[in-house]
Design a protein around this motif. Structure first.
Motif, PDB file in Angstrom:
ATOM      1  N   LEU A 210      -0.884   0.107  -1.287  1.00 28.49           N
ATOM      2  CA  LEU A 210      -1.530  -0.502  -2.441  1.00 28.49           C
ATOM      3  C   LEU A 210      -1.179  -1.982  -2.564  1.00 28.49           C
ATOM      4  O   LEU A 210      -2.020  -2.793  -2.948  1.00 28.49           O
ATOM      5  CB  LEU A 210      -1.112   0.236  -3.720  1.00 28.49           C
ATOM      6  N   ALA A 211       0.068  -2.308  -2.214  1.00 27.95           N
ATOM      7  CA  ALA A 211       0.486  -3.712  -2.291  1.00 27.95           C
ATOM      8  C   ALA A 211      -0.342  -4.583  -1.357  1.00 27.95           C
ATOM      9  O   ALA A 211      -0.712  -5.710  -1.701  1.00 27.95           O
ATOM     10  CB  ALA A 211       1.972  -3.835  -1.957  1.00 27.95           C
ATOM     11  N   PHE A 212      -0.651  -4.069  -0.186  1.00 28.07           N
ATOM     12  CA  PHE A 212      -1.433  -4.853   0.769  1.00 28.07           C
ATOM     13  C   PHE A 212      -2.930  -4.787   0.499  1.00 28.07           C
ATOM     14  O   PHE A 212      -3.694  -5.564   1.063  1.00 28.07           O
ATOM     15  CB  PHE A 212      -1.118  -4.406   2.198  1.00 28.07           C
ATOM     16  N   ALA A 213      -3.330  -3.877  -0.405  1.00 24.03           N
ATOM     17  CA  ALA A 213      -4.747  -3.796  -0.790  1.00 24.03           C
ATOM     18  C   ALA A 213      -5.034  -4.556  -2.072  1.00 24.03           C
ATOM     19  O   ALA A 213      -6.197  -4.831  -2.382  1.00 24.03           O
ATOM     20  CB  ALA A 213      -5.152  -2.333  -0.958  1.00 24.03           C
TER      21      ALA A 213
ATOM     22  N   GLU B 284     -12.379  -5.710  -4.499  1.00 26.72           N
ATOM     23  CA  GLU B 284     -12.702  -4.442  -5.149  1.00 26.72           C
ATOM     24  C   GLU B 284     -11.999  -4.283  -6.487  1.00 26.72           C
ATOM     25  O   GLU B 284     -12.154  -3.264  -7.163  1.00 26.72           O
ATOM     26  CB  GLU B 284     -12.334  -3.282  -4.213  1.00 26.72           C
ATOM     27  N   GLY B 285     -11.197  -5.268  -6.861  1.00 25.64           N
ATOM     28  CA  GLY B 285     -10.500  -5.187  -8.148  1.00 25.64           C
ATOM     29  C   GLY B 285      -9.323  -4.240  -8.140  1.00 25.64           C
ATOM     30  O   GLY B 285      -9.029  -3.596  -9.151  1.00 25.64           O
ATOM     31  N   ILE B 286      -8.653  -4.138  -7.010  1.00 26.32           N
ATOM     32  CA  ILE B 286      -7.487  -3.255  -6.905  1.00 26.32           C
ATOM     33  C   ILE B 286      -6.257  -3.982  -7.426  1.00 26.32           C
ATOM     34  O   ILE B 286      -5.933  -5.083  -6.991  1.00 26.32           O
ATOM     35  CB  ILE B 286      -7.257  -2.813  -5.449  1.00 26.32           C
ATOM     36  N   SER B 287      -5.559  -3.357  -8.354  1.00 28.47           N
ATOM     37  CA  SER B 287      -4.298  -3.876  -8.867  1.00 28.47           C
ATOM     38  C   SER B 287      -3.210  -2.863  -8.574  1.00 28.47           C
ATOM     39  O   SER B 287      -3.279  -1.721  -9.040  1.00 28.47           O
ATOM     40  CB  SER B 287      -4.377  -4.130 -10.375  1.00 28.47           C
ATOM     41  N   LEU B 288      -2.239  -3.258  -7.773  1.00 23.97           N
ATOM     42  CA  LEU B 288      -1.111  -2.376  -7.455  1.00 23.97           C
ATOM     43  C   LEU B 288      -0.502  -1.800  -8.721  1.00 23.97           C
ATOM     44  O   LEU B 288      -0.309  -0.581  -8.840  1.00 23.97           O
ATOM     45  CB  LEU B 288      -0.054  -3.170  -6.674  1.00 23.97           C
TER      46      LEU B 288
END
Length: 689
Positions: A649-652, A673-677
């Motif tokens: 998740l950190a790298f995404a 994509e609006g990914i927040s770890l």
């Protein structure tokens, strides 16, 4: 970066200091990332105020320690150069050049961004001169009742030398003249520290307390004409210099050095931008500073006042609220204090703060140990703990109940020395065996061990973490902790605690890895192993800082061999990325968000044979060589998978992530994509709860 490429082509970069980024300038880059969040209009208003306060606090520490250390080197004419080849003078000049834009932008962010955003929530910080005549009159009355009695003007004249200005205190510099004529005189009024910075006017409207004092300061100088009033603040060198080998009593030595710290050399002078040149010169001369040590601003001096704004009792305008769930294994039942240990015996348990509650896991573990009559002993390290520590009180209760309690307290933990000394005495008075660690090293590892009688045998229950035993910071610091009744881990921790409290060498460790004895070698061996695997190898890590030259060179070697190397580095980073032939396979990113990314994770290899570990240590020389640190490889498949999921998740993350690029700059990752770890992990924890 072009210079680095040229040197690589000539074959000289690998042996040149240019292969490293300066540590101090890397901190300035980190400060810029925090400021970018404070400036981001998409962030909630109180979250932006929090980032402003975090930045101010970080700058204070940076000047008190890092800038102060460079000034010490300069005064001592010390020839030390940083790994990137700069001497102290060059570093100080570079810091000034790089930090000035950040310093100046703070003001813009406050006036044009945060202040209007707060006003939209109904929170107003108003100037005294903008109040209506009625409110102004009432404020004057309150000044006389609430502030005037505790203020003390200190004049400077032949009978009164220039007063000592304490570290980080907020002050008013006043130039006055006798109403009957005469020369200008200087006086100083210290802003009280026992009153809030936000002076309430009602309905979430406030004046800054220093502005209130300045507006009515004539009452402190009757018969005098006030020519000028300006706000200022002094930062002093606060780094302790301890000669432990010559000390009979470490506690007494630390207390002595803390008293000296109060009188440390001034290293920074903050002044209101409206202060006259003449008044600034008086302060510079009296404080024995250089003009380059003066930092002027037109926002309120000491931005940490924003913490008071963040603490206001309103629900709107805040960032992510930590889920703080309690894992099912820690759910309290009616089966007695010892039941928790029966559940922990079933297998390793990983907890992730603040997504999972510190109080109902770590504190509950220590409280259960204190209350359980079958527990015979508790051993624990304390590096930093909170003022209302439930853990300390549980340890006191355990000792008073006759259990053997041993606590290793690090009284040299920077800025927490006084608190730790107080805790040490409190524990000793209760009969706890208090130890202050190993001479010449800081005890930075985070570990607790409970020894419990179960039938005819003794079982050790262990907790090893990446963060401090501090309930307050555990609500905002992201950290991992492992609970285990593993026999090998218990044996190892017993060896480690004996090393910390007695005369021994922990050379029989089978699972944990200890610094300074083994950790550097363990890391270098695994980096080399993945380097030898080339493109089929893999190195991933998550740390607060990456500045150790030997480790960075080893990562460069792995990258040059084609091994993918990925790091999440929250703060300091001295590595270069994307340099062909040196680091084109090295990827570094930083995540700065609502929670402070604090956990340390190391993964070497892929699949079931990979080494997956958590640790208390960053990739810094001080952690690997001058501190007692602990790394623990994870064994349970579910635990390993969970830690790797965090890294995935950190790298995404494309919301609160910055990517380090080949030009040496950090670029915010937005528009994906609006990914927040942090938001994703918080949601996952909430779903589990």
């Amino acid at each position: 970066m072009a210079e680095a490429q040229r040197m690589l082509a000539e074959g000289s970069l690998r042996s040149s200091s240019e292969r490293f980024v300066n540590r101090e300038l890397s901190w300035v880059d980190f400060a810029s990332r925090i400021l970018e969040l404070a400036a981001d209009a998409r962030e909630p208003a109180l979250e932006r105020a929090k980032f402003l306060a975090v930045l101010a606090q970080g700058m204070d520490e940076f000047f008190q320690v890092r800038v102060a250390g460079l000034k010490d080197q300069l005064l001592a004419q010390h020839p030390i150069r940083s790994p990137d080849g700069l001497d102290a003078r060059a570093q100080l000049r570079a810091i000034r050049t790089r930090l000035e834009p950040v310093w100046e932008r703070q003001s813009e962010v406050w006036h044009d961004g945060i202040r209007p955003a707060l006003a939209a929530l109904g929170i107003e910080i108003v100037a005294v001169e903008d109040l209506s005549p009625t409110l102004h009159r009432r404020l004057h009355e309150r000044f006389l009742e609430e502030l005037f009695p505790i203020l003390t003007p200190l004049s400077v004249d032949p009978a009164h030398p220039f007063p000592y200005i304490s570290n980080l205190s907020l002050n008013l510099a006043v130039r006055v003249r006798d109403s009957q004529g005469g020369e200008l005189r200087f006086a100083r009024v210290k802003v009280p520290t026992n009153v809030p910075r936000l002076f309430p006017l009602g309905d979430l409207r406030y004046c800054l307390v220093e502005d209130v004092i300045a507006s009515f300061i004539a009452r402190l100088f009757p018969g005098m004409i006030i020519e000028e009033v300006g706000t200022f603040r002094v930062t002093r060198n606060t780094d302790l210099v301890l000669e432990e080998g010559e000390a009979d009593d470490l506690l007494e030595l630390v207390e002595t050095e803390l008293r000296r710290r109060r009188f440390g050399r001034a290293v920074r002078l903050e002044v209101s931008s409206r202060m006259s040149r003449e008044l600034v010169d008086v302060l510079v001369d009296e404080l024995e500073l250089h003009p380059d040590d003066v930092w002027a601003t037109d926002m309120p001096i000491d931005g940490s006042f924003a913490w008071e704004i963040v603490a206001l009792p309103i629900d709107e305008g805040r960032g992510i609220a930590a889920a703080g769930v309690t894992p099912s294994i820690f759910t309290v039942g009616d089966d007695g204090a010892g039941a928790l240990f029966g559940r922990l015996a079933a297998g390793e348990v990983l907890v992730h703060h603040p997504y999972e509650s510190f109080a109902s896991t770590v504190e509950a573990f220590v409280r259960a140990a204190a209350a359980d009559p079958d527990v015979l002993a508790i051993k624990q390290t304390l590096y930093r703990t909170s003022g209302d520590s439930a853990i300390v009180e549980a340890l006191v209760e355990a000792a008073e109940a006759g259990k053997q309690v041993v606590v290793i307290i690090e009284v040299k933990a920077r800025f927490d020395e006084l608190a730790n000394i107080a805790w040490a005495r409190h524990l000793e008075e209760a009969g706890v065996h208090v130890v202050y660690g190993v001479v010449g090293l800081k005890t930075h590892l985070k570990a607790a061990m409970v020894v419990r009688r179960e039938g005819a045998r003794l079982v050790r229950y262990c907790h090893v973490g990446t963060g401090n035993y501090n309930a307050r910071t555990a609500r905002t610091y992201e950290d991992l902790g492992l609970f285990s009744a593993d026999t090998v881990l218990g044996d190892d921790l017993a060896e480690v605690f004996n090393y910390l409290t007695g005369f021994s060498h922990p050379n029989r460790l089978r699972r944990v890895v200890l610094a300074p004895q083994q950790l550097r070698g363990w890391l270098l061996e695994r980096i080399a192993r993945e380097r030898d695997r080339g493109p089929s190898g893999r190195i991933r890590f998550k740390v607060n800082s990456l500045v150790d030259p030997e480790i960075i060179d080893a990562l460069y070697d792995a990258s040059a061999a084609g091994t993918p190397v990925e790091g999440v580095v929250r703060g300091l980073c001295s590595a270069r990325v994307g340099v062909e032939g040196l680091s084109e396979h090295l990827r570094i990113r930083s995540i700065v968000g609502s929670f402070l990314e604090h956990s340390r994770i190391y993964v070497f290899g892929q699949g079931p044979d990979a080494d997956v570990a958590i640790a208390s240590a960053d990739l810094m020389q001080r952690n690997l060589d001058r501190r007692v640190e602990l790394l623990i490889p994870l064994e349970a498949p579910a635990t390993r998978a969970r830690v790797e999921h965090i890294l995935d998740l950190a790298f995404a993350d494309d919301t609160y992530a910055w990517e380090l690029t080949a030009d040496g700059r950090w670029h915010r990752q937005r528009g994906g994509e609006g990914i927040s770890l942090q938001r994703r992990l918080n949601d996952e924890a909430g779903a589990r709860g």
